[in-house]
Design an enzyme around this catalytic site. Structure first.
Site, PDB file in Angstrom:
ATOM      1  N   ARG A 222       0.864  -1.179   0.000  1.00 38.43           N
ATOM      2  CA  ARG A 222       0.000   0.000   0.000  1.00 38.43           C
ATOM      3  C   ARG A 222       0.905   1.234   0.000  1.00 38.43           C
ATOM      4  O   ARG A 222       2.019   1.208   0.546  1.00 38.43           O
ATOM      5  CB  ARG A 222      -0.886   0.032   1.254  1.00 38.43           C
ATOM      6  CG  ARG A 222      -2.033  -0.956   1.237  1.00 38.43           C
ATOM      7  CD  ARG A 222      -3.172  -0.508   0.310  1.00 38.43           C
ATOM      8  NE  ARG A 222      -4.288  -1.449   0.289  1.00 38.43           N
ATOM      9  CZ  ARG A 222      -4.447  -2.423  -0.603  1.00 38.43           C
ATOM     10  NH1 ARG A 222      -3.558  -2.612  -1.548  1.00 38.43           N
ATOM     11  NH2 ARG A 222      -5.509  -3.208  -0.555  1.00 38.43           N
ATOM     12  N   HIS A 270      -1.437   0.939  -9.644  1.00 40.48           N
ATOM     13  CA  HIS A 270      -2.099  -0.025  -8.743  1.00 40.48           C
ATOM     14  C   HIS A 270      -2.747  -1.157  -9.552  1.00 40.48           C
ATOM     15  O   HIS A 270      -3.962  -1.400  -9.452  1.00 40.48           O
ATOM     16  CB  HIS A 270      -3.143   0.667  -7.858  1.00 40.48           C
ATOM     17  CG  HIS A 270      -3.486  -0.151  -6.633  1.00 40.48           C
ATOM     18  ND1 HIS A 270      -3.847   0.409  -5.435  1.00 40.48           N
ATOM     19  CD2 HIS A 270      -3.510  -1.504  -6.424  1.00 40.48           C
ATOM     20  CE1 HIS A 270      -4.080  -0.549  -4.549  1.00 40.48           C
ATOM     21  NE2 HIS A 270      -3.883  -1.729  -5.138  1.00 40.48           N
TER      22      HIS A 270
HETATM   23  N1  LIG Z   1      -0.866  -3.763  -5.594  1.00 41.05           N
HETATM   24  C1  LIG Z   1      -1.789  -4.692  -5.790  1.00 41.05           C
HETATM   25  O1  LIG Z   1      -2.336  -4.815  -6.892  1.00 41.05           O
HETATM   26  C2  LIG Z   1      -2.133  -5.628  -4.647  1.00 41.05           C
HETATM   27  C3  LIG Z   1      -2.863  -6.792  -4.934  1.00 41.05           C
HETATM   28  C4  LIG Z   1      -3.107  -7.690  -3.897  1.00 41.05           C
HETATM   29  C5  LIG Z   1      -2.645  -7.430  -2.606  1.00 41.05           C
HETATM   30  N2  LIG Z   1      -1.956  -6.264  -2.372  1.00 41.05           N
HETATM   31  C6  LIG Z   1      -1.454  -5.965  -1.022  1.00 41.05           C
HETATM   32  O2  LIG Z   1      -0.713  -7.072  -0.542  1.00 41.05           O
HETATM   33  C7  LIG Z   1      -1.041  -7.248   0.833  1.00 41.05           C
HETATM   34  C8  LIG Z   1      -0.690  -8.652   1.275  1.00 41.05           C
HETATM   35  O3  LIG Z   1      -1.601  -9.588   0.744  1.00 41.05           O
HETATM   36  P1  LIG Z   1      -1.570 -11.120   1.204  1.00 41.05           P
HETATM   37  O4  LIG Z   1      -2.763 -11.759   0.614  1.00 41.05           O
HETATM   38  O5  LIG Z   1      -0.248 -11.732   0.919  1.00 41.05           O
HETATM   39  O6  LIG Z   1      -1.729 -10.936   2.808  1.00 41.05           O
HETATM   40  P2  LIG Z   1      -1.747 -12.044   3.948  1.00 41.05           P
HETATM   41  O7  LIG Z   1      -1.940 -13.411   3.359  1.00 41.05           O
HETATM   42  O8  LIG Z   1      -2.697 -11.570   4.975  1.00 41.05           O
HETATM   43  O9  LIG Z   1      -0.263 -11.994   4.536  1.00 41.05           O
HETATM   44  C9  LIG Z   1       0.226 -10.923   5.270  1.00 41.05           C
HETATM   45  C10 LIG Z   1       1.689 -11.170   5.618  1.00 41.05           C
HETATM   46  O10 LIG Z   1       2.227  -9.983   6.211  1.00 41.05           O
HETATM   47  C11 LIG Z   1       2.855 -10.315   7.430  1.00 41.05           C
HETATM   48  N3  LIG Z   1       2.730  -9.213   8.401  1.00 41.05           N
HETATM   49  C12 LIG Z   1       1.617  -8.526   8.751  1.00 41.05           C
HETATM   50  N4  LIG Z   1       1.909  -7.593   9.677  1.00 41.05           N
HETATM   51  C13 LIG Z   1       3.241  -7.693   9.909  1.00 41.05           C
HETATM   52  C14 LIG Z   1       4.141  -7.021  10.772  1.00 41.05           C
HETATM   53  N5  LIG Z   1       3.728  -6.030  11.589  1.00 41.05           N
HETATM   54  N6  LIG Z   1       5.436  -7.396  10.766  1.00 41.05           N
HETATM   55  C15 LIG Z   1       5.863  -8.406   9.972  1.00 41.05           C
HETATM   56  N7  LIG Z   1       5.060  -9.097   9.123  1.00 41.05           N
HETATM   57  C16 LIG Z   1       3.764  -8.739   9.103  1.00 41.05           C
HETATM   58  C17 LIG Z   1       2.116 -11.550   7.935  1.00 41.05           C
HETATM   59  O11 LIG Z   1       2.942 -12.190   8.891  1.00 41.05           O
HETATM   60  P3  LIG Z   1       2.620 -13.631   9.562  1.00 41.05           P
HETATM   61  O12 LIG Z   1       2.765 -14.631   8.446  1.00 41.05           O
HETATM   62  O13 LIG Z   1       3.674 -13.819  10.591  1.00 41.05           O
HETATM   63  O14 LIG Z   1       1.220 -13.517  10.079  1.00 41.05           O
HETATM   64  C18 LIG Z   1       1.874 -12.312   6.626  1.00 41.05           C
HETATM   65  O15 LIG Z   1       3.010 -13.062   6.295  1.00 41.05           O
HETATM   66  C19 LIG Z   1      -2.528  -6.876   0.894  1.00 41.05           C
HETATM   67  O16 LIG Z   1      -2.929  -6.547   2.196  1.00 41.05           O
HETATM   68  C20 LIG Z   1      -2.581  -5.688  -0.031  1.00 41.05           C
HETATM   69  O17 LIG Z   1      -2.296  -4.522   0.714  1.00 41.05           O
HETATM   70  C21 LIG Z   1      -1.700  -5.375  -3.372  1.00 41.05           C
END
Ligand SMILES: NC(=O)c1ccc[n+]([C@@H]2O[C@H](COP(=O)([O-])OP(=O)(O)OC[C@H]3O[C@@H](n4cnc5c(N)ncnc54)[C@H](OP(=O)(O)O)[C@@H]3O)[C@@H](O)[C@H]2O)c1
Length: 307
Positions: A222, A270
């Site tokens: 983000r 994005h």
């Molecule tokens: N640009 C785009 O087009 C696009 C598209 C899709 C997603 N996104 C972004 O990508 C993000 C991630 O998606 P996802 O599906 O992979 O999320 P997810 O499955 O919920 O995974 C989140 C990861 O972040 C880690 N995390 C969260 N808070 C943390 C902290 N304070 N310190 C260290 N690690 C932390 C978590 O750690 P743990 O494993 O230890 O819980 C987990 O490994 C989304 O929330 C969105 O913002 C962007």
């Protein structure tokens, strides 16, 4: 029982059509034509209108129209006990993996340099000896698929998350120190974190200064993960040498923003991985059915954790 799509900034006609095709007879409504609001028991939201949740007394669960839930969790009208889910399917993750792999390769093989060579009709044959080392901030669904894709290119992958646990093939880090160590080790640092109170502003001057000279920062998390002013001075100092940004604090990125003209910033709007209609519709219907059967929505998040 009705499903409401409340995503006023998105073109939702195709999503509504797809939901109707997949589930003929289902009561699908699109904001603002929401009809009798008390009949709505499930909502698909993205930048939902202010005050929406307090007007939906029959709502049993809400899902984000994508992987990120920050826009829902920060809504002051969201009832504290309302289950919140997300629509993050395998195609969303593989598209993210394709984007990060492509951008990593663009940096590693310096394709912008070849474009300059072509413009100058210059035959400059070269290739790097070794693949880059890549560090992924976050090891969730997007990052795991990305790690698999990078490994197919024989690219060493590091990862950082809260638990320090990840796939066997990834060198994992955790904690503040672990993040700085990873940033100092890798040639490409990729932010794939969710936006939470803990991760807002996580890419700041201190972290950027720890990066290797000439390394590449890719932000597909983000916009608020990055302190934008810090990036400009960091690029001047050569750490990182290049930034590839897909997300911004203000979107669309304002015309006057200095990032547009910067020679070492590549901007995409994005679109690293945009929610795909068919996949999202199938997941949303499955999630709605689960909620009607008294189960949690698909991809239920923990509001206190923020993801
Ligand atoms: N640009 C785009 O087009 C696009 C598209 C899709 C997603 N996104 C972004 O990508 C993000 C991630 O998606 P996802 O599906 O992979 O999320 P997810 O499955 O919920 O995974 C989140 C990861 O972040 C880690 N995390 C969260 N808070 C943390 C902290 N304070 N310190 C260290 N690690 C932390 C978590 O750690 P743990 O494993 O230890 O819980 C987990 O490994 C989304 O929330 C969105 O913002 C962007």
């Amino acid at each position: 029982m009705a499903l409401l799509i409340a995503a006023p900034t998105r073109d939702t006609d195709e999503l509504a059509e797809t939901l109707n095709r997949l589930e003929p007879g289902a009561d699908i409504r699109v904001w603002p034509d929401a009809g009798e609001l008390s009949e709505i028991d499930f909502a698909i939201c993205w930048k939902q209108p202010e005050g929406l949740f307090s007007r939906l007394p029959g709502l049993k669960a809400v899902t984000s129209l994508g992987a990120g839930v920050d826009g829902i969790l920060k809504d002051p009208d969201l009832p504290r006990d309302l289950p919140v889910g997300r629509l993050a399917g395998p195609r969303l993750a593989s598209n993210m993996a394709a984007y990060v792999t492509a951008m990593t390769t663009l940096h590693w093989r310096d394709f912008p340099g070849f474009m300059k060579d072509q413009a100058a009709r210059r035959w400059n044959q070269w290739a790097p000896e070794h693949p880059p080392v890549v560090g992924l901030m976050g090891m969730g669904e997007m990052a795991r698929m990305t790690a698999s894709a990078l490994e197919a290119l024989d690219t060493p992958v590091h990862g950082w998350n809260r638990s320090g646990k990840g796939p066997d093939t990834v060198t994992m880090h955790s904690g503040d120190r672990g993040l700085v160590e990873m940033a100092a080790t890798v040639d490409v640092l990729v932010c794939l974190l969710p936006l939470t109170d803990q991760t807002r502003g996580i890419i700041h001057a201190g972290l950027l200064a720890a990066m290797k000279p000439g390394a590449c920062l890719i932000n597909t998390g983000r916009g608020e993960h990055l302190v934008e002013a810090d990036l400009l001075s960091a690029l001047d100092a050569g750490r990182p040498g290049r930034a590839i940004l897909d997300v911004f604090s203000t979107e669309p990125l304002p015309e006057s923003h200095p990032f547009w003209q910067h020679p070492r910033i590549l901007i995409t709007p994005h679109c690293a991985s945009i929610t795909l209609t068919e996949e999202a519709a199938r997941l949303a219907l499955e999630s709605w059915r689960r909620v009607q059967a008294g189960k949690p929505p698909l991809g239920q998040v923990e509001p206190d954790r923020g993801y």
